[in-house]
Design a protein around this motif. Structure first.
Motif, PDB file in Angstrom:
ATOM      1  N   UNK A 270      15.584 -59.037 -69.472  1.00  0.00           N
ATOM      2  CA  UNK A 270      16.440 -59.744 -70.432  1.00  0.00           C
ATOM      3  C   UNK A 270      17.913 -59.458 -70.174  1.00  0.00           C
ATOM      4  N   UNK A 271      18.232 -58.264 -69.714  1.00  0.00           N
ATOM      5  CA  UNK A 271      19.618 -57.996 -69.333  1.00  0.00           C
ATOM      6  C   UNK A 271      20.014 -58.825 -68.123  1.00  0.00           C
ATOM      7  N   UNK A 272      19.079 -58.995 -67.183  1.00  0.00           N
ATOM      8  CA  UNK A 272      19.341 -59.853 -66.026  1.00  0.00           C
ATOM      9  C   UNK A 272      19.560 -61.303 -66.463  1.00  0.00           C
ATOM     10  N   UNK A 273      18.740 -61.763 -67.417  1.00  0.00           N
ATOM     11  CA  UNK A 273      18.885 -63.134 -67.914  1.00  0.00           C
ATOM     12  C   UNK A 273      20.236 -63.349 -68.597  1.00  0.00           C
ATOM     13  N   UNK A 274      20.788 -62.295 -69.171  1.00  0.00           N
ATOM     14  CA  UNK A 274      22.095 -62.439 -69.818  1.00  0.00           C
ATOM     15  C   UNK A 274      23.225 -62.636 -68.806  1.00  0.00           C
ATOM     16  N   UNK A 275      22.935 -62.389 -67.526  1.00  0.00           N
ATOM     17  CA  UNK A 275      23.926 -62.659 -66.479  1.00  0.00           C
ATOM     18  C   UNK A 275      23.850 -64.098 -65.977  1.00  0.00           C
ATOM     19  N   UNK A 276      22.794 -64.832 -66.357  1.00  0.00           N
ATOM     20  CA  UNK A 276      22.593 -66.185 -65.834  1.00  0.00           C
ATOM     21  C   UNK A 276      23.761 -67.133 -66.126  1.00  0.00           C
ATOM     22  N   UNK A 277      24.316 -67.150 -67.349  1.00  0.00           N
ATOM     23  CA  UNK A 277      25.447 -68.063 -67.583  1.00  0.00           C
ATOM     24  C   UNK A 277      26.627 -67.797 -66.656  1.00  0.00           C
ATOM     25  N   UNK A 278      26.874 -66.521 -66.362  1.00  0.00           N
ATOM     26  CA  UNK A 278      27.995 -66.198 -65.471  1.00  0.00           C
ATOM     27  C   UNK A 278      27.700 -66.652 -64.041  1.00  0.00           C
TER      28      UNK A 278
ATOM     29  N   UNK B 151      16.094 -72.460 -62.198  1.00  0.00           N
ATOM     30  CA  UNK B 151      14.722 -72.922 -62.397  1.00  0.00           C
ATOM     31  C   UNK B 151      13.730 -71.780 -62.627  1.00  0.00           C
ATOM     32  N   UNK B 152      13.788 -70.681 -61.850  1.00  0.00           N
ATOM     33  CA  UNK B 152      12.809 -69.607 -62.083  1.00  0.00           C
ATOM     34  C   UNK B 152      13.055 -68.819 -63.365  1.00  0.00           C
ATOM     35  N   UNK B 153      14.238 -68.947 -63.958  1.00  0.00           N
ATOM     36  CA  UNK B 153      14.587 -68.117 -65.125  1.00  0.00           C
ATOM     37  C   UNK B 153      13.712 -68.436 -66.332  1.00  0.00           C
ATOM     38  N   UNK B 154      13.238 -69.677 -66.425  1.00  0.00           N
ATOM     39  CA  UNK B 154      12.437 -70.050 -67.598  1.00  0.00           C
ATOM     40  C   UNK B 154      11.126 -69.268 -67.646  1.00  0.00           C
ATOM     41  N   UNK B 155      10.456 -69.168 -66.516  1.00  0.00           N
ATOM     42  CA  UNK B 155       9.191 -68.426 -66.497  1.00  0.00           C
ATOM     43  C   UNK B 155       9.413 -66.971 -66.871  1.00  0.00           C
ATOM     44  N   UNK B 156      10.532 -66.410 -66.435  1.00  0.00           N
ATOM     45  CA  UNK B 156      10.821 -65.012 -66.743  1.00  0.00           C
ATOM     46  C   UNK B 156      11.035 -64.814 -68.247  1.00  0.00           C
ATOM     47  N   UNK B 157      11.794 -65.722 -68.860  1.00  0.00           N
ATOM     48  CA  UNK B 157      12.040 -65.604 -70.297  1.00  0.00           C
ATOM     49  C   UNK B 157      10.759 -65.835 -71.086  1.00  0.00           C
ATOM     50  N   UNK B 158       9.981 -66.832 -70.702  1.00  0.00           N
ATOM     51  CA  UNK B 158       8.725 -67.102 -71.401  1.00  0.00           C
ATOM     52  C   UNK B 158       7.768 -65.919 -71.297  1.00  0.00           C
ATOM     53  N   UNK B 159       7.738 -65.291 -70.133  1.00  0.00           N
ATOM     54  CA  UNK B 159       6.882 -64.119 -69.931  1.00  0.00           C
ATOM     55  C   UNK B 159       7.316 -62.973 -70.850  1.00  0.00           C
ATOM     56  N   UNK B 160       8.620 -62.751 -70.958  1.00  0.00           N
ATOM     57  CA  UNK B 160       9.135 -61.694 -71.836  1.00  0.00           C
ATOM     58  C   UNK B 160       8.807 -61.972 -73.300  1.00  0.00           C
ATOM     59  N   UNK B 161       8.933 -63.228 -73.720  1.00  0.00           N
ATOM     60  CA  UNK B 161       8.610 -63.597 -75.098  1.00  0.00           C
ATOM     61  C   UNK B 161       7.134 -63.332 -75.386  1.00  0.00           C
ATOM     62  N   UNK B 162       6.286 -63.734 -74.461  1.00  0.00           N
ATOM     63  CA  UNK B 162       4.851 -63.567 -74.649  1.00  0.00           C
ATOM     64  C   UNK B 162       4.473 -62.090 -74.727  1.00  0.00           C
ATOM     65  N   UNK B 163       5.010 -61.283 -73.818  1.00  0.00           N
ATOM     66  CA  UNK B 163       4.664 -59.863 -73.798  1.00  0.00           C
ATOM     67  C   UNK B 163       5.207 -59.127 -75.029  1.00  0.00           C
ATOM     68  N   UNK B 164       6.410 -59.500 -75.472  1.00  0.00           N
ATOM     69  CA  UNK B 164       6.975 -58.861 -76.663  1.00  0.00           C
ATOM     70  C   UNK B 164       6.124 -59.166 -77.884  1.00  0.00           C
ATOM     71  N   UNK B 165       5.737 -60.432 -78.049  1.00  0.00           N
ATOM     72  CA  UNK B 165       4.893 -60.809 -79.182  1.00  0.00           C
ATOM     73  C   UNK B 165       3.550 -60.085 -79.123  1.00  0.00           C
ATOM     74  N   UNK B 166       2.994 -59.970 -77.915  1.00  0.00           N
ATOM     75  CA  UNK B 166       1.701 -59.303 -77.722  1.00  0.00           C
ATOM     76  C   UNK B 166       1.758 -57.862 -78.207  1.00  0.00           C
ATOM     77  N   UNK B 167       2.806 -57.137 -77.834  1.00  0.00           N
ATOM     78  CA  UNK B 167       2.877 -55.718 -78.190  1.00  0.00           C
ATOM     79  C   UNK B 167       3.295 -55.525 -79.646  1.00  0.00           C
ATOM     80  N   UNK B 168       4.202 -56.354 -80.145  1.00  0.00           N
ATOM     81  CA  UNK B 168       4.571 -56.254 -81.560  1.00  0.00           C
ATOM     82  C   UNK B 168       3.338 -56.424 -82.435  1.00  0.00           C
TER      83      UNK B 168
END
Length: 445
Positions: free
Chosen positions: A298-306, A331-348
């Motif tokens: 997610x920190x890496x994704x925050x660099x995407x706009x720059x 293009x690859x960033x979407x899968x990474x964000x979706x994966x993080x969302x899924x894993x966070x929800x799973x563990x929460x």
């Protein structure tokens, strides 16, 4: 036949071709089904203005539907020597239908073709992300409601500060996602506009019906000015990247909290053992690797706009090959964000909490403000009450009253979770995803 739409009577140097094509063929696999959808809408419009006959339109649409199905099965690939997805689709059509397949390019350029592909792809990804955010949001709200009465210490400067609760902690991240969804909706609305018909950025002498392709593809409107439509390349990706980075920022902070609170020094929360990893040397270790990776991703994704901003920075209007490189980070960033969302929800969903944290006298000082407020409410000037409680703490005389009573909106005793859920639902309803899905369904019917 030429393997490139622009190929003439000479060959480009092989090293130049390798360098300029780059990873385009790899990245174009993300876009393949959307390239087909765009072509279906485009040729339907061409038939309506007399550039294709009804006899030509029907077999072209059927062949494109077959290619789309091939894409959805994961069987589509770009052959060696074929430059990009547009060339591959046209090649497949001409193999099946002969010269008729070459007619699908009339009235458009690869510039507006890739633009519409990117927009169709991106709006679907934004829908998927919105659903992922809502899933995580629901998990956080459920945990907030379940543990609304379980107190925990709140911190400022990483020093114990005031009473908080798991209701507040989980709920805070839920409301953060509700705000993040506003950014996502804005990105979706800017994305969901039709650039098709802008051609190379200056329109076409063919009497194109851009309103028709806008309707067929389920766009909210078109990018009206053809020069602006091309200027939108890169701008759309940057806007979407900012929305993604906002969500990633919320998750990175949550991941940091989870790692901290899971450590033995805190032991506020416990991650399920099946969601942790061990050490090769220390048999007692249960590492929160998933949250650590979520934090890093997610920190890496925050660099995407720059990244997007710097690639497209100071380009004048018109198309430039620089914009090709944006696809590689975007293009690859979407899968990474979706994966993080899924894993966070799973563990929460599986996270447990310590319901007796404040039994430890270490946390007694967090109730000092409650005592100061009690004395002030009884008539003692606030500064005098503050001094008295401070001296009592220093002298070891402070005995906390752990029965707190917070009632104002958004406090421990009044979380306002229903209002936060309403905020989220109002934003979700404003996307109108059904227009997109219905239009695509009709095209493929």
């Amino acid at each position: 036949m030429p393997s490139k739409l622009w190929e003439k009577d000479f060959e480009v140097n092989s090293e130049i071709e390798r360098f300029t094509v780059g990873r385009d063929r790899e990245m174009d696999l993300y876009l393949a089904p959307y390239d087909v959808l765009g072509s279906m809408a485009h040729i339907t419009m061409l038939e309506s203005i007399g550039l294709l006959s009804k006899e030509e339109l029907k077999p072209l649409l059927e062949a494109l539907k077959e290619i789309h199905a091939c894409c959805m099965r994961g069987e589509f690939f770009i052959e060696e020597g074929v430059e990009d997805v547009h060339s591959q689709v046209e090649l497949m059509l001409t193999r099946k239908l002969g010269d008729m397949g070459k007619k699908i390019h009339s009235g458009r350029s690869r510039n507006d073709q890739v633009l519409v592909d990117l927009k169709l792809f991106t709006r679907q990804q934004l829908k998927d992300i919105a659903e992922g955010v809502k899933l995580l949001f629901d998990e956080l709200i459920e945990k907030s409601n379940r543990f609304k009465d379980v107190l925990m210490p709140g911190y400022t400067h990483l020093q114990v500060a005031m009473p908080s609760s798991f209701g507040l902690w989980f709920g805070a991240y839920a409301e953060s996602l509700a705000d993040d969804m506003l950014f996502l909706q804005a990105a979706y609305r800017m994305t969901n506009r039709n650039p098709l018909g802008s051609a190379a950025g200056y329109g076409s002498s063919f009497p194109l019906n851009r309103s028709m392709t806008t309707r067929l593809l389920g766009f909210d409107s078109m990018d009206y000015n053809v020069v602006y439509a091309q200027m939108g390349r890169g701008k759309m990706e940057r806007n979407v990247a900012f929305a993604m980075a906002t969500i990633a920022g919320t998750m990175a902070k949550l991941a940091f909290d989870a790692c901290l609170f899971n450590s033995q020094n805190f032991s506020f929360v416990k991650l399920p053992k099946e969601c942790t990893t061990g050490s090769s040397i220390m048999p007692h270790k249960k590492n929160p690797d998933v949250f650590e990776l979520i934090r890093a991703k997610c920190n890496k994704l925050q660099a995407l706009p720059q990244q997007v901003t710097l690639i497209m920075n100071n380009l004048p209007c018109g198309y430039f090959r620089d914009l090709q490189i944006i696809k590689e980070v975007f293009l690859p960033a979407f899968d990474e964000l979706k994966d993080c969302l899924q894993m966070t929800a799973f563990i929460i969903n599986r996270m447990t909490v310590d319901e007796h944290i404040l039994d430890n006298p270490l946390y007694d000082p967090i109730f000092s403000v409650e005592e100061v407020n009690r004395l002030a409410a009884g008539g003692m000037p606030f500064r005098d009450a503050y001094k008295k409680v401070g001296l009592d703490i220093e002298a070891g005389r402070f005995v906390p009253d752990k029965h707190i009573h917070h009632t104002h909106e958004g406090s421990i005793g009044n979380l306002c979770n229903e209002e936060i859920q309403q905020l989220m639902q109002q934003t979700l309803d404003g996307f109108h995803f059904e227009r997109m899905t219905e239009a695509e369904k009709q095209l493929l019917a």
